[in-house]
Design an enzyme around this catalytic site. Structure first.
Site, short mmCIF file in Angstrom:
data_model
loop_
_atom_site.label_atom_id
_atom_site.label_comp_id
_atom_site.label_asym_id
_atom_site.label_seq_id
_atom_site.Cartn_x
_atom_site.Cartn_y
_atom_site.Cartn_z
N PHE A 148 1.61 -27.96 46.16
CA PHE A 148 3.06 -27.75 46.14
C PHE A 148 3.62 -28.59 45.00
O PHE A 148 3.66 -29.82 45.07
CB PHE A 148 3.74 -28.13 47.45
CG PHE A 148 5.22 -27.87 47.40
CD1 PHE A 148 5.71 -26.60 47.64
CD2 PHE A 148 6.11 -28.86 47.04
CE1 PHE A 148 7.08 -26.32 47.55
CE2 PHE A 148 7.48 -28.60 46.95
CZ PHE A 148 7.96 -27.33 47.21
N ASP A 233 0.74 -35.36 39.76
CA ASP A 233 2.06 -35.12 40.34
C ASP A 233 2.28 -36.13 41.46
O ASP A 233 1.78 -35.97 42.58
CB ASP A 233 2.14 -33.69 40.88
CG ASP A 233 3.50 -33.35 41.47
OD1 ASP A 233 4.29 -34.28 41.73
OD2 ASP A 233 3.76 -32.15 41.70
N LYS A 262 12.09 -37.51 43.15
CA LYS A 262 12.51 -37.86 44.50
C LYS A 262 13.00 -39.30 44.61
O LYS A 262 14.17 -39.56 44.38
CB LYS A 262 11.39 -37.55 45.50
CG LYS A 262 11.13 -36.05 45.64
CD LYS A 262 10.28 -35.71 46.84
CE LYS A 262 9.95 -34.23 46.90
NZ LYS A 262 11.12 -33.35 47.08
#
Length: 407
Positions: A148, A233, A262
């Site tokens: 994801f 990531d 984030k």
């Protein structure tokens, strides 16, 4: 907590009001949050909940951390946006400190996590053409199944989640998908056209999948030997979540490029960044990539305050120490409604006995008991509390999970 904005409508009415006007791209739990502080949120009726999701790690430092709120307020009174057409007085300091924190040379500031991934893809391809000598439009990137990395068209092109992909083609070519945690398959997929290997050190959306010891080091060795980049990531796993600043540090691995997001915005503004070596990020030249809001003064001010919190090492230590509490508590629940779990730092994927309900059903039961989590595939729930959570709060949440699963 400060008083919420006044509203004469309760939770049920507000949820009904969303139905005709909001696109139905989310299926949130039926709780309407009005205010929050630290690890706790409160709904419009005044009910309190322990937040065990932390905005998918966007709230690593809790809701409204005073140092971050102060930095935002201070910058709001001075300057919020110039665009990158001009310099601003906050960006250089942010980039310098973020590079130092991550042990890298250069920073490419963006806004969202998906933008960071898209930027990382572009940088890797540019490097492949300008440095490696891959023929034009032939560059490939190797990725892992069940990944994801975001929801843009290019990113879902290499997703194996049919819910994310179905109905959004045609897809962007140039990606090769191999099983996660399988070095042999990855080696077979890498060839002279490969610009990079792009993986998550821990697959969060897939249920907190942690690779075998040596996998990340193996990816690093493979990419060096084959002459391609290792792009990590760390948008969910980075910035303290796993007990280190970056999750790759668990294997003392240094990727060529790291993607951050984030938590970098402190739960206040969207902030992301691509960080890496000068040899890689230096391939970009004026006009080849950009973002109007990327590196804006408000984002840089908040991002700098986030880096300052991490520079002390306090939050990394808290995640490591409280991670022991989390793992021990979950281990005690195996056979008592929990059939398995994976945890690193303050991050866990918990597999619940399917006979007790799906992940969504378990999440709703926990919500009614004052604990907020989020389901993922099947009967798996994710736990990722703010790094400000206390041992007592964490133990209480685990006790509530036991209650929900055994009564």
């Amino acid at each position: 907590m400060t008083a919420p904005a006044r509203t004469d409508r309760g939770s049920e009415e507000l949820i009904r009001a969303e139905e005709p006007v909001l696109a139905h791209n989310y299926h949130p739990l039926p709780v309407v949050v009005a205010r929050a502080e630290g690890a706790w949120v409160e709904d419009v009726e005044g009910r309190r909940y322990l937040d065990m999701l932390a905005g998918y790690s966007a709230l690593n430092f809790g809701h409204r951390h005073p140092a971050l709120v102060e930095a935002a307020h201070r910058q709001l009174d001075r300057l919020t946006l110039t665009s990158r057409a001009f310099h601003n007085d906050r960006l250089a300091g942010f980039a310098e400190r973020l590079a130092a924190l991550t042990g890298t040379d250069m920073v490419l500031p963006m806004n969202t996590g998906a933008e960071a991934v898209e930027s990382g893809i572009k940088v890797a391809r540019k490097w492949a053409y300008d440095v490696k000598g891959v023929p034009a439009d032939r560059a490939t990137i190797v990725v892992a199944a069940d990944n994801f990395h975001g929801r843009t068209t290019t990113i879902v092109s290499f997703s194996t989640d049919e819910t994310a992909r179905s109905g959004f083609g045609p897809f962007t070519p140039g990606f090769r998908i191999v099983p996660y945690n399988d070095l042999a398959a990855m080696e077979a997929a890498v060839d002279e056209t490969t610009a990079a290997v792009l993986i998550e050190p821990i697959q969060g959306e897939a249920g907190g999948l942690i690779p075998d010891d040596g996998y990340l080091a193996g990816v690093r060795e493979l990419t060096r030997r084959k002459g391609c980049l290792f792009v990590a990531d760390e948008i969910q796993s980075g910035l303290g979540r796993t007990g280190h600043t970056l999750a790759v540090e668990h294997e003392s691995v240094v990727p060529d490029v790291v993607l951050l997001g984030k938590a970098l915005g402190g739960g206040i503004v969207p902030v992301s960044a691509v960080v890496g070596s000068r040899e890689v990020l230096g391939v970009l030249h004026p006009g080849e990539h950009g973002s109007t809001f990327g590196g804006n003064p408000l984002a840089a001010a908040v991002g700098t305050a986030v880096v300052e919190l991490l520079e002390t090492g306090e939050f990394q230590r808290r995640a490591a120490e409280l991670g022991t509490v989390l793992r021990e508590g979950l281990a005690a629940l195996v056979g008592r409604g929990v059939v398995g779990f994976r945890a690193r730092g303050l991050w866990a994927g918990v597999d619940v006995d399917p006979s007790l309900g799906g992940g969504r059903e378990i999440s709703e039961r926990l919500m009614r008991e004052g604990i907020l989590v989020k389901d993922t595939h099947g009967s798996t729930i994710r736990l990722a509390p703010p790094l400000t959570v206390t041992a007592e709060e964490l133990a209480g949440a685990l006790g509530t999970l036991e209650k929900v699963l055994t009564t």
